[in-house]
Scaffold this active site. Structure first.
Site, short mmCIF file in Angstrom:
data_model
loop_
_atom_site.label_atom_id
_atom_site.label_comp_id
_atom_site.label_asym_id
_atom_site.label_seq_id
_atom_site.Cartn_x
_atom_site.Cartn_y
_atom_site.Cartn_z
N ALA A 73 -6.27 59.74 75.73
CA ALA A 73 -6.97 61.02 75.85
C ALA A 73 -6.30 61.87 76.92
CB ALA A 73 -8.44 60.79 76.21
N ASP A 74 -6.44 63.18 76.74
CA ASP A 74 -5.94 64.09 77.75
C ASP A 74 -6.75 65.37 77.72
OD1 ASP A 74 -3.62 64.30 79.76
OD2 ASP A 74 -3.70 66.28 78.82
N GLN A 75 -6.72 66.09 78.84
CA GLN A 75 -7.46 67.34 78.95
C GLN A 75 -6.66 68.32 79.80
OE1 GLN A 75 -11.27 67.53 81.29
NE2 GLN A 75 -12.12 67.97 79.27
#
Length: 197
Positions: A73-75
């Site tokens: 995941a990344d943001q």
């Protein structure tokens, strides 16, 4: 099948555990800075960059653990075309808040699941948040109160704490804002047989 979170994010681990998923947490070792830079230089969107980072993290860990289902995941916080990284220290956190004050920003959030070195599923969402106008006095008091906890967030805030006071409008899923599109991820895990349906 074992489930691995390709991250040491305490928030993402807590969200998954609260939902009944008990992943092993493994740092991906992916160097994010050159990937972000290449996307910026190529004029690519923050959406595409967040997805590429999530994919790289999932694939890096999946290559080392081919029998597990790996969640990457990344943001990326995007405010009017400017991408924000996690603040390095409290003065940087205060500067983040000054730049976000009275503006709308998006949290480009991506999640990828990989098995045996191949992507099996990916999804992205982009909640929008409008920060209210913040005085320097409020920012100073907020940063002092929240201290190092806000250094783990790209926006220097935690919605699950005093950070909620920074906003006048929030459009998007709460879990996604915290860093993981949890409802869609859980649906995929059930569909794939990693969780009971």
């Amino acid at each position: 099948m074992d489930i691995i979170l390709a991250s040491t994010s305490a928030t993402r681990q807590s969200m998954l555990r609260s939902a009944g998923v008990t992943p092993n947490a493994v740092a991906s070792g992916v160097d994010e800075a050159p990937i972000k830079l290449s996307f910026r230089e190529a004029g690519q969107s923050s959406t595409a960059a967040a997805m590429a980072l999530a994919r790289e993290k999932a694939l890096a860990v999946s290559a080392r653990h081919p029998d597990a289902l790996v969640i990457g995941a990344d943001q990326i916080l995007d405010c009017e075309g400017r991408w924000f990284d996690k603040p390095a220290d409290l003065p940087a956190a205060a500067e983040h808040l000054r730049k976000l004050s009275a503006r709308v920003h998006r949290l480009e959030t991506a999640v990828v699941c990989a098995v045996a070195g191949a992507c099996r599923w990916e999804h992205s969402e982009a909640p929008e948040l409008k920060m209210r106008p913040l005085s320097d006095k409020f920012i100073a008091a907020y940063v002092e109160s929240e201290s190092d906890q806000i250094l783990h967030s790209v926006g220097a805030y935690r919605l699950e704490g005093l950070g909620i006071q920074l906003f006048e409008r929030i459009d998007g899923d709460f879990f996604t804002i915290l860093g993981l599109p949890l409802l869609r991820l859980l649906a995929f895990l059930r569909q794939s047989g990693a969780l009971p349906s």
